[in-house]
Each structure stands twice: as C-alpha cells, then as structure tokens.
Design an enzyme around this catalytic site. Structure first.
Site, PDB file in Angstrom:
ATOM      1  N   ASP A   2       1.277  12.318  47.499  1.00  0.00           N
ATOM      2  CA  ASP A   2       0.487  11.688  46.438  1.00  0.00           C
ATOM      3  C   ASP A   2       0.002  12.762  45.476  1.00  0.00           C
ATOM      4  OD1 ASP A   2      -0.933   9.914  44.922  1.00  0.00           O
ATOM      5  OD2 ASP A   2      -2.240   9.218  46.539  1.00  0.00           O
ATOM      6  N   VAL A   3       0.749  12.947  44.378  1.00  0.00           N
ATOM      7  CA  VAL A   3       0.416  13.980  43.395  1.00  0.00           C
ATOM      8  C   VAL A   3       0.158  13.405  42.008  1.00  0.00           C
ATOM      9  CG1 VAL A   3       1.557  15.912  44.558  1.00  0.00           C
ATOM     10  CG2 VAL A   3       2.891  14.431  43.054  1.00  0.00           C
ATOM     11  N   LYS A   4       0.673  12.220  41.737  1.00  0.00           N
ATOM     12  CA  LYS A   4       0.475  11.519  40.457  1.00  0.00           C
ATOM     13  C   LYS A   4       0.769  12.427  39.264  1.00  0.00           C
ATOM     14  CE  LYS A   4      -2.930   8.248  42.302  1.00  0.00           C
ATOM     15  NZ  LYS A   4      -3.172   8.852  43.637  1.00  0.00           N
ATOM     16  N   ARG A   5       1.881  13.132  39.318  1.00  0.00           N
ATOM     17  CA  ARG A   5       2.241  14.034  38.230  1.00  0.00           C
ATOM     18  C   ARG A   5       2.876  13.261  37.077  1.00  0.00           C
ATOM     19  NH1 ARG A   5      -0.986  17.153  40.643  1.00  0.00           N
ATOM     20  NH2 ARG A   5      -0.235  19.023  41.728  1.00  0.00           N
TER      21      ARG A   5
END
Length: 273
Positions: free
Chosen positions: A94-97
């Site tokens: 979960d990095v939401k880049r």
C-alpha cells in the site's frame, strides 16, 4: 509468467478473499507493549506475518508506517514482503503512488521489478494526475505479471469532492470514479479468469451508482473495525468479479498468534459461505 489476476483468482479459491493490512502505527505498537522504534516495528510486523501469512490470500503492508523509521524501517518492510511471499501470501504493498513520466517509471521499478528488494505482487496507485500518468506503472506491471489497485471510490470523507466530480466530455456526465472504472474495464477486457488491474472501493461508502463489474479485483478497505460488514460487502459488490475485504485493526489488536490465525481462517470461511 502467470499474471497477477490469475494468481489472485487461485489464491482466493484456496484461502479465501480476506486481505489483512499490516499497519504498525505508534498506538498499536504501544498496545502490544512494544516501543515506537525499529525494534518494536520488527517484532510486531514479523510476528503478524508468521501468524497470518500462511492462511490468507493477500497481506497489505502500509509502507508509510515503515518509511517513518527511514532505511532501517524499509529493511523491515523488505523482510515482511519476503517472508509473506515465502508463506504463500500475495503481497499488496500500500503505497498509493502517482506521478508522471520518469518518476512514475521509477516507482514502478522500485515496487514491481523482481530485482528490487521491495518487489511486490501488486501496489496501490493514485490516478488523480490523469489515468494516463499511470502508463509506465501499467506497462511495468504487464511486463512482470504484477497487479495494480487504482483509487476509485475511497471511504474517507474528503474523497467525494474529487471522485464524485463530473467529467466534461464524458457521455452521461460521468464521474471521475466512473471514468477510472471505465479505464480498468478496458485494461482487463481480454483477461481470464481475472484481470490484474483492480480498484480501491471502500466497504463503508454505503452505496454507489457506479458499475463495479469490470473483470478485475476490488480492494475494499474498511471491513471490520471501521464498520464494514459481510452484509455490506455482499450488497455493495455483488456484481464485482473478486472482492478483497481488507481488515487491519480487527486482526492486529488480537496480539496472540493462535487467536489471529483462528480469526482470519474463520473470517475467510464466513466470507465464502
């Protein structure tokens, strides 16, 4: 190379759809009697992985809680990824880049290239610089058989001001969220049994007029302690191909490894019943 969608489809059939988030925030470390430091982070994260990774299809480490400790925290995250995958779980980092051009490509290389120590089976991404800004990440995912989960209808109260906005030039005055789902529908059109490009749709959004059937997986955060129930999942996502209800607090607050294991096994059984 087996695409992520196919691997996920098989994992759900084998273990069930529950996704467990690994979110080692300071309060949770304290509840476990651990220090808010790298040693506490490592003890917590690796004990959770040992307890649940052999029994769930997907684990979802939240990168920020590891990044806050700098390089030593990232080293712990690398171990979490490696040990989760060794236990047979798929890792959704979960990095939401979300960025453009060479920066977008650099994120893709960091998280999806198998030679990277952070290489994961899938990552979360933000499309709000325009869906096309994700092209380098999409192509890297295709190359390496990885997956993406694109923010679409999140359950935070600020989300609707962007996600429910109407898009000029879209037939019927469609929303930003609907446009994201349309893009995913096209990316997954030829995939079988399941596409590799998924959406993030909160389990607690209540209801939606958007069509969630797009031949790709749906990550549904907010399940459990945040209020989302099995009934909510079935009502909201009935038409979706594969839904991953994501729970963190309900699992992590249990602390005892045997209790955590029994909880995730039981929850998977309930989700499949």
């Amino acid at each position: 190379m087996i695409p992520f969608g196919s691997r996920l489809h098989a994992a759900i059939a084998d273990r069930g759809p529950l996704c467990v988030g690994i979110d080692p925030h300071a309060g949770l470390l304290s509840d476990w009697g651990l220090g808010d430091d790298v040693a506490g982070l490592e003890t917590f994260a690796l004990e959770v992985v040992e307890a649940i990774a052999p029994y769930v299809s997907v684990v979802k480490p939240q990168s920020a809680f590891f990044e806050r400790f700098g390089s030593r925290g990232i080293a712990v995250l690398e171990r979490v990824i490696a040990q989760s995958r060794a236990a047979g779980a798929l890792v959704l980092l979960d990095v939401k880049r979300g960025d453009i051009g060479s920066t977008s490509q650099a994120y893709a290389d960091a998280y999806l290239d198998p030679t990277s120590p952070l290489a994961s089976d899938a990552i979360t991404v933000s499309p709000f610089l325009g869906f096309g800004s994700l092209d380098p990440i999409v192509e890297t995912a295709r190359t390496h058989g990885a997956g993406l989960f694109v923010l679409a209808l999140t359950s935070n109260k600020e989300g609707p001001e962007v996600q429910h906005a109407r898009v000029d030039g879209v037939a019927g005055g469609g929303t930003v969220a609907g446009l994201m789902l349309d893009h995913l529908r096209r990316l997954n059109a030829e995939a079988s049994p399941l596409g590799s490009f998924g959406a993030v749709v909160g389990a607690t959004i209540g209801s939606t007029d958007e069509d969630l059937a797009f031949n790709g997986p749906v990550l549904a955060p907010g399940f459990g302690a945040q209020g989302g129930t099995i009934a909510d999942v079935r009502r909201l996502f009935g038409a979706a191909a594969a839904v991953l209800p994501s729970s963190s607090r309900d699992v992590l607050r249990l602390q005892d490894p045997d209790v955590m294991r029994d909880f995730v096994v039981r929850t998977n059984d309930e989700l499949r019943s």
